[in-house]
Motif scaffolding. Sequence first.
Motif, PDB file in Angstrom:
ATOM      1  N   ASP A  58       0.679  11.821   6.349  1.00 31.42           N
ATOM      2  CA  ASP A  58      -0.222  10.924   5.467  1.00 31.42           C
ATOM      3  C   ASP A  58      -0.156   9.609   5.727  1.00 31.42           C
ATOM      4  O   ASP A  58       0.701   8.912   6.126  1.00 31.42           O
ATOM      5  CB  ASP A  58       0.239  11.337   4.039  1.00 31.42           C
ATOM      6  CG  ASP A  58       0.271  13.079   3.833  1.00 31.42           C
ATOM      7  OD1 ASP A  58      -0.725  13.544   4.377  1.00 31.42           O
ATOM      8  OD2 ASP A  58       0.781  13.250   2.850  1.00 31.42           O
ATOM      9  N   VAL A  59      -1.312   8.910   5.587  1.00 29.07           N
ATOM     10  CA  VAL A  59      -1.383   7.512   5.577  1.00 29.07           C
ATOM     11  C   VAL A  59      -0.657   6.733   4.511  1.00 29.07           C
ATOM     12  O   VAL A  59      -0.140   5.716   4.868  1.00 29.07           O
ATOM     13  CB  VAL A  59      -2.906   7.119   5.514  1.00 29.07           C
ATOM     14  CG1 VAL A  59      -2.903   5.577   5.539  1.00 29.07           C
ATOM     15  CG2 VAL A  59      -3.571   7.528   6.668  1.00 29.07           C
ATOM     16  N   ALA A  60      -0.289   7.485   3.540  1.00 27.83           N
ATOM     17  CA  ALA A  60       0.282   6.868   2.441  1.00 27.83           C
ATOM     18  C   ALA A  60       1.795   6.663   2.627  1.00 27.83           C
ATOM     19  O   ALA A  60       2.493   5.989   1.977  1.00 27.83           O
ATOM     20  CB  ALA A  60      -0.025   7.375   1.000  1.00 27.83           C
ATOM     21  N   ARG A  61       2.223   7.328   3.804  1.00 26.51           N
ATOM     22  CA  ARG A  61       3.692   7.594   4.163  1.00 26.51           C
ATOM     23  C   ARG A  61       4.029   6.730   5.221  1.00 26.51           C
ATOM     24  O   ARG A  61       5.256   6.676   5.864  1.00 26.51           O
ATOM     25  CB  ARG A  61       3.957   9.029   4.162  1.00 26.51           C
ATOM     26  CG  ARG A  61       4.170   9.751   3.395  1.00 26.51           C
ATOM     27  CD  ARG A  61       4.376  11.268   3.529  1.00 26.51           C
ATOM     28  NE  ARG A  61       5.759  11.258   3.971  1.00 26.51           N
ATOM     29  CZ  ARG A  61       6.207  12.451   4.536  1.00 26.51           C
ATOM     30  NH1 ARG A  61       5.461  13.387   4.683  1.00 26.51           N
ATOM     31  NH2 ARG A  61       7.306  12.403   5.121  1.00 26.51           N
ATOM     32  N   LEU A  62       3.127   5.870   5.827  1.00 22.67           N
ATOM     33  CA  LEU A  62       3.512   5.057   6.825  1.00 22.67           C
ATOM     34  C   LEU A  62       4.200   3.764   6.346  1.00 22.67           C
ATOM     35  O   LEU A  62       4.209   3.104   5.258  1.00 22.67           O
ATOM     36  CB  LEU A  62       1.862   4.511   7.453  1.00 22.67           C
ATOM     37  CG  LEU A  62       0.870   5.444   8.244  1.00 22.67           C
ATOM     38  CD1 LEU A  62      -0.418   4.772   8.382  1.00 22.67           C
ATOM     39  CD2 LEU A  62       1.544   6.167   9.200  1.00 22.67           C
ATOM     40  N   ALA A  72      -1.292   8.934  17.380  1.00 20.18           N
ATOM     41  CA  ALA A  72      -0.719   7.676  17.966  1.00 20.18           C
ATOM     42  C   ALA A  72       0.392   6.909  16.691  1.00 20.18           C
ATOM     43  O   ALA A  72       1.280   6.578  16.820  1.00 20.18           O
ATOM     44  CB  ALA A  72      -1.658   6.573  18.267  1.00 20.18           C
ATOM     45  N   GLN A  73      -0.403   7.209  15.331  1.00 24.74           N
ATOM     46  CA  GLN A  73       0.622   6.664  14.295  1.00 24.74           C
ATOM     47  C   GLN A  73       1.818   7.523  14.303  1.00 24.74           C
ATOM     48  O   GLN A  73       2.875   7.125  13.632  1.00 24.74           O
ATOM     49  CB  GLN A  73      -0.074   6.629  13.235  1.00 24.74           C
ATOM     50  CG  GLN A  73      -1.508   5.341  13.142  1.00 24.74           C
ATOM     51  CD  GLN A  73      -2.323   5.665  11.903  1.00 24.74           C
ATOM     52  OE1 GLN A  73      -2.310   6.647  11.073  1.00 24.74           O
ATOM     53  NE2 GLN A  73      -3.294   4.921  11.821  1.00 24.74           N
ATOM     54  N   ARG A  74       1.768   8.722  14.352  1.00 24.55           N
ATOM     55  CA  ARG A  74       2.792   9.649  14.034  1.00 24.55           C
ATOM     56  C   ARG A  74       3.876   9.420  15.239  1.00 24.55           C
ATOM     57  O   ARG A  74       5.268   9.411  14.943  1.00 24.55           O
ATOM     58  CB  ARG A  74       2.329  11.035  14.334  1.00 24.55           C
ATOM     59  CG  ARG A  74       1.590  11.226  13.046  1.00 24.55           C
ATOM     60  CD  ARG A  74       1.149  12.903  12.950  1.00 24.55           C
ATOM     61  NE  ARG A  74       0.224  13.326  12.029  1.00 24.55           N
ATOM     62  CZ  ARG A  74      -0.383  14.384  11.761  1.00 24.55           C
ATOM     63  NH1 ARG A  74      -0.098  15.610  12.518  1.00 24.55           N
ATOM     64  NH2 ARG A  74      -1.475  14.836  10.803  1.00 24.55           N
ATOM     65  N   LEU A  75       3.536   9.239  16.569  1.00 28.68           N
ATOM     66  CA  LEU A  75       4.613   9.005  17.538  1.00 28.68           C
ATOM     67  C   LEU A  75       4.862   7.470  17.600  1.00 28.68           C
ATOM     68  O   LEU A  75       6.130   7.501  18.146  1.00 28.68           O
ATOM     69  CB  LEU A  75       3.842   9.333  18.816  1.00 28.68           C
ATOM     70  CG  LEU A  75       3.166  10.749  19.197  1.00 28.68           C
ATOM     71  CD1 LEU A  75       2.534  11.033  20.654  1.00 28.68           C
ATOM     72  CD2 LEU A  75       4.397  11.781  19.204  1.00 28.68           C
ATOM     73  N   ALA A  76       4.296   6.747  16.629  1.00 31.74           N
ATOM     74  CA  ALA A  76       5.103   5.416  16.744  1.00 31.74           C
ATOM     75  C   ALA A  76       6.347   5.492  15.893  1.00 31.74           C
ATOM     76  O   ALA A  76       7.120   4.625  16.044  1.00 31.74           O
ATOM     77  CB  ALA A  76       4.011   4.535  16.196  1.00 31.74           C
ATOM     78  N   ASP A 104       0.932  -1.112   0.240  1.00 34.01           N
ATOM     79  CA  ASP A 104      -0.161   0.017  -0.147  1.00 34.01           C
ATOM     80  C   ASP A 104       0.610   1.444  -0.029  1.00 34.01           C
ATOM     81  O   ASP A 104       0.368   2.254  -0.419  1.00 34.01           O
ATOM     82  CB  ASP A 104      -0.879   0.040   0.942  1.00 34.01           C
ATOM     83  CG  ASP A 104      -1.806  -1.153   1.171  1.00 34.01           C
ATOM     84  OD1 ASP A 104      -2.208  -1.812   0.113  1.00 34.01           O
ATOM     85  OD2 ASP A 104      -2.346  -1.456   2.094  1.00 34.01           O
ATOM     86  N   VAL A 105       2.217   1.015   0.475  1.00 33.65           N
ATOM     87  CA  VAL A 105       3.115   2.360   0.745  1.00 33.65           C
ATOM     88  C   VAL A 105       4.027   2.141  -0.290  1.00 33.65           C
ATOM     89  O   VAL A 105       4.997   2.944  -0.162  1.00 33.65           O
ATOM     90  CB  VAL A 105       3.334   2.565   1.945  1.00 33.65           C
ATOM     91  CG1 VAL A 105       2.386   2.936   2.997  1.00 33.65           C
ATOM     92  CG2 VAL A 105       4.247   1.386   2.455  1.00 33.65           C
ATOM     93  N   GLY A 106       4.222   1.080  -1.266  1.00 36.15           N
ATOM     94  CA  GLY A 106       5.026   1.168  -2.305  1.00 36.15           C
ATOM     95  C   GLY A 106       6.284   0.369  -1.972  1.00 36.15           C
ATOM     96  O   GLY A 106       7.509   0.731  -2.505  1.00 36.15           O
TER      97      GLY A 106
END
Length: 488
Positions: free
Chosen positions: A254-258, A242-246, A123-125
């Motif tokens: 952005d969700v695409a950069r997770l 929470a996703q950023r601090l992980a 999903d993120v390439g």
Amino acid sequence: MAYLTQLDYVKYVCSCGQLKPITNLYFCRHCLKIRCGFCICHEVDSHYCANCLENMPSSEARLKKNRCSSCFDCPSCFHTLSTRATFAQPRQDPAAGDAKVENKQAKKMYYLSCFNCRWTSRDVGIPDQPVASGGWPERTNPYTARINQLLDYYKAIAQQEKQEKLDRERKKFAIRGKYITLTDKTGLTGAMARNIAGLPSSESSSSAIANFVPSVASAEVEELPEDYHLREVNLKQVSTMAQRLAAPEWQPGDVARLQPVARPLSVKRSQRCRDCDHNLTKPEYNPGSIKFKIELLAFYHVPEVKIISHESVKAGQVADLLLKVTNPTAHEMTLRILRPADSAEEVPAPPEDQEPRSIEKSLEKSLNLEKDTSWSKVIERKPEMPTVSQICVPEVTLTLAQRDDAAEYDDDPQHETSDIILWRKSNKLALRLKVTTDPTAEVGKPAQVAFRLQYSYRNTVPPSAQSVQHRDHTLNTTVILDLGSVCE
């Protein structure tokens, strides 16, 4: 009548004054005291990954930043990612014929997938990898060099300030004909002491300070796009806090950069008594084992008290209380129920006018790299005993049989005609006691009862290597029961 088996209704007083249930306490067989989590010291024995159970030493875990290199967590829902296999068809070369393509077999490739939220590395390439573990690309932080430079600079500043402080203290307390520091006595230089302690040398510290380039603030700031405030926001494409601090190094917006997050390592820890420095718990080194080499829990050494039932506590009245006492040891135990110790020994506070430690001893201790044990002192507190209700203490000595695992299947207890003992069953004993409440007690005030439990304990730890004789002790512990609140 109420049937109470919850652990919060029965609490024991630790040697430091904390109130804890028996399952949260430890028992030291060397100093014969009950310990809680606040009066023991914790030590890390080993690092391991809870997913793949890979064990690694502390030095390797420090280099890997306490992360597993082969296990990852989902950056979206933080569940463990699973490795899935797929077959990739070989690419067709336009210059070659179809016969060459048919002879090539499909190659097995792997990617990461989350079975909870269905997130995948595709999903993120992130390209698929030819190996199942260990081949995933690691993202490098573009600011790593600057962060390391800042860390080295501040370490050098701290080392320089510490050295200047020691030099000022040496000049201030210099006495002719007397050894002030270990350096003057043994010839141990400061550089040698720093090498023994594992600290950076003075030359490296001075070079780190000289080569440091400070940051310069810029007055020019990148402008926002013109449609920034008019653009529609899709919350499904914006990452949560929470996703950023992980991932604090990148903090993707952005969700695409997770990106997959390396799974943090778990530790196995041992616990020591702060008073005698003996182990209370020590687990097995194997991460797949849940057994302990040493497991000195209070649940296995101190008699357990449970509330079977009790009547409503009313002001100025007497209520019945049924208790069950269990002997967890493999030896016969005698019990006595006494009133709370009013003359308990209090730990004297240090005087305010106490002279501080001499600077000569502190300097010699700092250069001698002596282990500082001041942190191991336990802060003892005297808990406040409840006075609303009191137990009518029986003047009898009770005997409890040793623990027998085969007798647990016997469902027929032995009833007795005593006024205090209700029934016996193997190593268990049911008691019938009376609780007297103060006539001036306010309605709704907590009704707590405290009593001192005196019991005999056989210590199986020999006092020396040559002696194998067991020793019998008479120990005391204070138990506080919560009987609800005072009723009308």
